[in-house]
Write a protein that holds these residues in place. Structure first.
Motif, PDB file in Angstrom:
ATOM      1  N   ASN A  74      -0.961  -1.433  -7.036  1.00  0.00           N
ATOM      2  CA  ASN A  74      -0.704  -0.730  -5.696  1.00  0.00           C
ATOM      3  C   ASN A  74       0.531   0.352  -5.823  1.00  0.00           C
ATOM      4  O   ASN A  74       1.458   0.067  -6.546  1.00  0.00           O
ATOM      5  CB  ASN A  74      -0.440  -1.816  -4.860  1.00  0.00           C
ATOM      6  N   PHE A 115      -3.415  -0.786   4.326  1.00  0.00           N
ATOM      7  CA  PHE A 115      -4.391   0.332   4.058  1.00  0.00           C
ATOM      8  C   PHE A 115      -3.709   1.546   3.491  1.00  0.00           C
ATOM      9  O   PHE A 115      -4.542   2.542   3.274  1.00  0.00           O
ATOM     10  CB  PHE A 115      -5.403   0.758   5.095  1.00  0.00           C
ATOM     11  N   VAL A 128      -3.841  -6.637   4.896  1.00  0.00           N
ATOM     12  CA  VAL A 128      -4.246  -5.642   4.099  1.00  0.00           C
ATOM     13  C   VAL A 128      -3.382  -4.285   4.587  1.00  0.00           C
ATOM     14  O   VAL A 128      -3.396  -4.001   5.583  1.00  0.00           O
ATOM     15  CB  VAL A 128      -5.515  -5.239   3.847  1.00  0.00           C
ATOM     16  N   PHE A 130      -8.675  -6.908   8.995  1.00  0.00           N
ATOM     17  CA  PHE A 130      -7.899  -7.150   7.613  1.00  0.00           C
ATOM     18  C   PHE A 130      -6.359  -7.155   8.105  1.00  0.00           C
ATOM     19  O   PHE A 130      -5.721  -6.251   7.436  1.00  0.00           O
ATOM     20  CB  PHE A 130      -8.217  -6.335   6.624  1.00  0.00           C
ATOM     21  N   GLY A 168     -15.317  -7.081   0.469  1.00  0.00           N
ATOM     22  CA  GLY A 168     -14.881  -8.372  -0.014  1.00  0.00           C
ATOM     23  C   GLY A 168     -14.652  -8.540  -1.354  1.00  0.00           C
ATOM     24  O   GLY A 168     -14.463  -9.687  -1.979  1.00  0.00           O
ATOM     25  N   PRO A 210      -9.632  -2.298  -7.570  1.00  0.00           N
ATOM     26  CA  PRO A 210     -10.815  -1.648  -7.322  1.00  0.00           C
ATOM     27  C   PRO A 210     -11.555  -0.542  -8.293  1.00  0.00           C
ATOM     28  O   PRO A 210     -12.501  -0.160  -8.295  1.00  0.00           O
ATOM     29  CB  PRO A 210     -10.304  -0.744  -6.038  1.00  0.00           C
ATOM     30  N   ASP A 234      -4.624   1.559  -3.543  1.00  0.00           N
ATOM     31  CA  ASP A 234      -5.758   0.544  -3.837  1.00  0.00           C
ATOM     32  C   ASP A 234      -6.605   0.268  -2.576  1.00  0.00           C
ATOM     33  O   ASP A 234      -7.935   0.223  -2.746  1.00  0.00           O
ATOM     34  CB  ASP A 234      -5.324  -0.690  -4.698  1.00  0.00           C
ATOM     35  N   SER A 235      -5.984   0.004  -1.675  1.00  0.00           N
ATOM     36  CA  SER A 235      -6.447  -0.190  -0.312  1.00  0.00           C
ATOM     37  C   SER A 235      -7.471   0.750   0.199  1.00  0.00           C
ATOM     38  O   SER A 235      -8.125   0.628   1.065  1.00  0.00           O
ATOM     39  CB  SER A 235      -5.539  -0.979   0.870  1.00  0.00           C
ATOM     40  N   LEU A 272     -12.113   1.797   0.535  1.00  0.00           N
ATOM     41  CA  LEU A 272     -12.455   1.147   1.530  1.00  0.00           C
ATOM     42  C   LEU A 272     -13.521   0.301   1.367  1.00  0.00           C
ATOM     43  O   LEU A 272     -13.567  -0.824   1.799  1.00  0.00           O
ATOM     44  CB  LEU A 272     -12.693   2.036   2.953  1.00  0.00           C
ATOM     45  N   HIS A 321     -14.399  -1.341  -1.423  1.00  0.00           N
ATOM     46  CA  HIS A 321     -13.855  -2.446  -2.134  1.00  0.00           C
ATOM     47  C   HIS A 321     -13.389  -3.584  -1.091  1.00  0.00           C
ATOM     48  O   HIS A 321     -14.067  -4.803  -1.230  1.00  0.00           O
ATOM     49  CB  HIS A 321     -12.878  -2.000  -2.984  1.00  0.00           C
ATOM     50  N   THR A 322     -12.838  -3.253  -0.175  1.00  0.00           N
ATOM     51  CA  THR A 322     -12.011  -3.997   0.930  1.00  0.00           C
ATOM     52  C   THR A 322     -13.257  -4.518   1.853  1.00  0.00           C
ATOM     53  O   THR A 322     -13.286  -5.878   1.970  1.00  0.00           O
ATOM     54  CB  THR A 322     -11.007  -3.485   1.621  1.00  0.00           C
ATOM     55  N   LYS A 373     -12.724  -8.670  -5.180  1.00  0.00           N
ATOM     56  CA  LYS A 373     -11.372  -8.843  -5.182  1.00  0.00           C
ATOM     57  C   LYS A 373     -10.882  -8.180  -6.582  1.00  0.00           C
ATOM     58  O   LYS A 373     -11.875  -7.513  -7.319  1.00  0.00           O
ATOM     59  CB  LYS A 373     -11.085 -10.453  -5.645  1.00  0.00           C
TER      60      LYS A 373
END
Length: 223
Positions: A2, A78, A76, A73, A92, A97, A82-83, A86, A88-89, A94
């Motif tokens: 991250n 964003f 999270v 979320f 769902g 990504p 990594d977040s 989108l 990927h999140t 884990k």
């Protein structure tokens, strides 16, 4: 890994560097010559710049969706890199990504697209030098492998980093490539006549139906 919100975005040097790398790759594989070529290359370049501008510069899509995202979320952040992946999140997934199935598929499509672009250009260049119709290599399966290649690369990028701008651009660019392909076919038909008509009848425009490895004889103008 991250990144903090201060390091994940506003990195305009990365926007420029990454854009130039992929645009240069496309240029070296595609080698635009005609006005149609430059139009194709220019639209693809615009897509790439828009993509990396949001990936490392200003996350417009995340800002516009921030209200909904924070409610959906709440834990999270964003505005970390990594977040920013989108899908990927939202789906769902884990973990990192960069190693999920979408990112792996994305990389496969991007590499396949550039490989197809390079392979198509080599066949086309030889055919243009011989003033014949290219029907070997990728042209054995589809009439417009270079447009297919650009679409594969763009779709690959959408899987790992979709944005409002690129999602809007993608169908527009696909429609543009279809129009350009049809326009080029008329020109090539005027040059090669019945030879091209028979080739077009046997060979799909974009989606291959014959995956055999029986090559046809080479030749061609741009189609």
């Amino acid at each position: 890994m991250n990144h903090s919100s201060t390091s994940a975005y506003g990195l305009w040097s990365l926007v420029i560097i990454n854009s130039l790398i992929f645009i240069f790759f496309a240029f070296s594989f595609f080698k635009p010559q005609t006005k149609s070529d430059w139009r194709t290359f220019g639209s693809f370049s615009a897509f790439i710049v828009a993509l990396f501008a949001e990936m490392y510069g200003f996350p417009l899509t995340i800002y516009l969706l921030s209200g909904w995202l924070t409610k959906k979320f709440p834990l999270v952040d964003f505005f970390t890199h990594d977040s920013g992946h989108l899908l990927h999140t939202l789906l769902g997934f884990k973990g990192n990504p960069h190693f999920d199935v979408l990112h792996i598929l994305s990389n496969i499509l991007i590499v396949a697209g550039f490989w197809l672009l390079s392979s198509s250009w080599r066949i086309l260049y030889k055919a243009e030098q011989a003033k014949t119709l290219a029907i070997s290599g990728p042209y054995h399966y589809v009439r417009h492998p270079q447009y297919v290649a650009f679409i594969l690369v763009m779709f690959g990028f959408l899987l790992q980093w979709p944005t409002f701008v690129t999602l809007i651009m993608f169908p527009i660019l696909v429609w543009t490539y279809v129009r350009l392909a049809k326009r080029e076919e008329k020109v090539v038909e005027q040059i090669f006549g019945n030879t091209y008509i028979k080739y077009a009848k046997d060979t799909p425009r974009f989606f291959p139906k014959d995956m055999s490895f029986i090559n046809r004889k080479e030749g061609h103008s741009r189609a």
